[in-house]
Design an enzyme around this catalytic site. Structure first.
Site, short mmCIF file in Angstrom:
data_model
loop_
_atom_site.label_atom_id
_atom_site.label_comp_id
_atom_site.label_asym_id
_atom_site.label_seq_id
_atom_site.Cartn_x
_atom_site.Cartn_y
_atom_site.Cartn_z
CE LYS A 55 5.78 113.06 -46.99
NZ LYS A 55 6.08 111.97 -47.95
CB SER A 130 3.00 109.88 -47.92
OG SER A 130 4.39 109.99 -48.21
CB SER A 154 5.42 109.33 -51.14
OG SER A 154 4.81 108.23 -50.51
#
Length: 443
Positions: A55, A130, A154
């Site tokens: 990420k 996210s 997330s």
């Protein structure tokens, strides 16, 4: 990960890594990756040649870390976050950085600066966030493992929406720092994969703590917190969840109705004050550690370039001065009450302890892309953010480990997730529980 290892055995680690790198570039229509490595080299060790996606709010020595926000578009920290470093040392090859909700401050991954992440099961829908790009990278088979972060759901939200396993360890277990931060009290790195076994292996490699022992013969005891966690579910989420509970009961799991007293009310009282107070401190502190011109950025500088309206609102709240040290201290005191409520539910007085809580990860399937403020649930418009994190938020605020695994799909083929959650520090036992639950569900 077994299929990847078979491919490595039949060809070579370098060929497998190169193929994953090409696949990452070819998946541009899903918006999963923000950068792809030119020629990543596989290492040696238990993950030799295993492609890994990261990420883009976790620092990497060889690729930018943008946080999905324009102010950091060119930032190259030149260092690895702890989990990244540990997995590289185990032989994994970082093939690229994945897209996310801007600054990880949301749950749709509809990033106005870099474009949306699309759900591979229905490209008109959100992948969740996210860590949406990481979930899509695993769900589409580009990589078997992807790192993400979790502050309020997330990792688990995109895992549920994309049909993969998402692991949030206890806060601090996977290291701190070298991450574009939101909240030191709530942030943690974690991993997305296709099986609990792969998650457990990664957790052991990152932490140095032994993987879970083989399942014992003792029946599992799982707490079912109906109040708050099972209310107002989408009908198909409710149906998938109840089928999963029936499968667990048929496999000999003892399901115990429990109550996490005032969990949602306490989270509403302290969760956002903790985030906004710490974001105002932690993001500037991170910026000050960067080696490039981003070192001179202020919170106001980052805010001035934010592209996503919901993220702008969150940063404005953090920068407002409203969330003072006194407010923060009171919020942390409320958090202790929340932690005590979870402890009372999982370690009830006069009864055997529970192995974990079990509940639907998200109350509704993946919403349509563009439903950034509200979305439809049971015939009415509801706030998309607060509804999505309703079940994952309280435990996140309490700093608990949790895991989401697939529990079925809707008639339209949208995945539904089932979460397991335990007390802080109970990570290894929770992973062992999750493996037994995964088996009982026939995965």
């Amino acid at each position: 990960m077994d299929q990847v290892r078979q491919r490595i055995a039949s060809s070579s680690a370098a060929e497998v890594v190169a193929a994953s790198t090409r696949a990452a570039r070819d998946a541009a229509d899903l918006g999963a990756f923000l950068s792809v490595a030119d020629a990543p080299e596989p290492g040696t060790g238990p993950l030799a040649g295993v492609p890994l996606a990261v990420k883009d709010n976790l620092d990497t020595v060889d690729l930018p870390t943008t946080g999905g926000t324009p102010a950091l578009r060119g930032s190259r920290p030149g260092r690895d976050q702890h989990a990244v470093a540990q997995l590289r040392a185990a032989g994994a090859a970082v093939i690229g950085k994945t897209n996310l909700h801007e600054l990880a401050l949301g749950i749709t991954s509809n990033n106005a600066a870099f474009g949306p992440v699309r759900n591979p099961h229905d490209r008109s829908r959100s992948a969740g966030g996210s860590s949406g790009g990481s979930a899509v990278a695993v769900a589409t088979g580009v990589v078997p493992l992807a790192l993400g972060t979790d502050t309020g759901g997330s990792l688990r939200v995109p895992a549920a929406h994309c049909g993969v396993v998402g692991w949030r360890p206890t806060v601090g277990r996977w290291g701190t720092g070298r991450t574009v931060p939101i909240s030191r009290t709530r942030d943690t790195a974690g991993v997305l994969a296709t099986s609990v076994a792969d998650v457990a292996l990664v957790d052991a490699l990152v932490t140095g703590e032994a993987a879970p022992a083989p399942p014992s013969g003792r029946p599992l005891r799982l707490g079912v917190p109906r109040e708050g966690f099972y209310d107002d579910l989408h009908p198909e989420v409710a149906a998938c969840t109840e089928r999963a509970l029936e499968q667990l009961a048929a496999a000999g799991v003892e399901l115990v109705e429990v109550r996490v007293a005032d969990a949602h009310a306490l989270d509403a009282e302290c969760g956002f004050p903790i985030v906004f107070a710490e974001l105002a401190q932690d993001l500037p502190a991170y910026l000050a550690t960067l080696p490039g011109p981003e070192r001179g950025l202020t919170l106001a500088d980052v805010l001035a370039q934010v592209a996503s309206p919901d993220v702008r609102g969150a940063l404005e709240a953090a920068a407002s001065g409203t969330f003072t040290a006194a407010v923060h201290a009171q919020a942390l005191a409320t958090r202790e009450r929340l932690r005590a409520a979870y402890a009372a539910a999982l370690r009830p007085a006069g009864a055997d302890p529970l192995d974990a809580l079990v509940y639907p990860t998200v109350p509704l399937p993946a919403p349509p892309l563009g439903d950034d403020d509200t979305t439809e649930l049971n015939g009415r418009q509801v706030p998309v953010f607060l509804t999505t994190i309703r079940n994952t938020g309280p435990g996140s605020t309490a700093g608990m480990p949790a895991l989401s695994l697939p529990a079925g799909t809707t008639r339209a083929g949208l995945p539904v997730g089932l979460s397991l959650e335990a007390l802080p520090g109970g990570d290894v036992a929770l992973l062992a529980t999750a493996r037994r639950v995964e088996t009982a569900l026939g995965r």
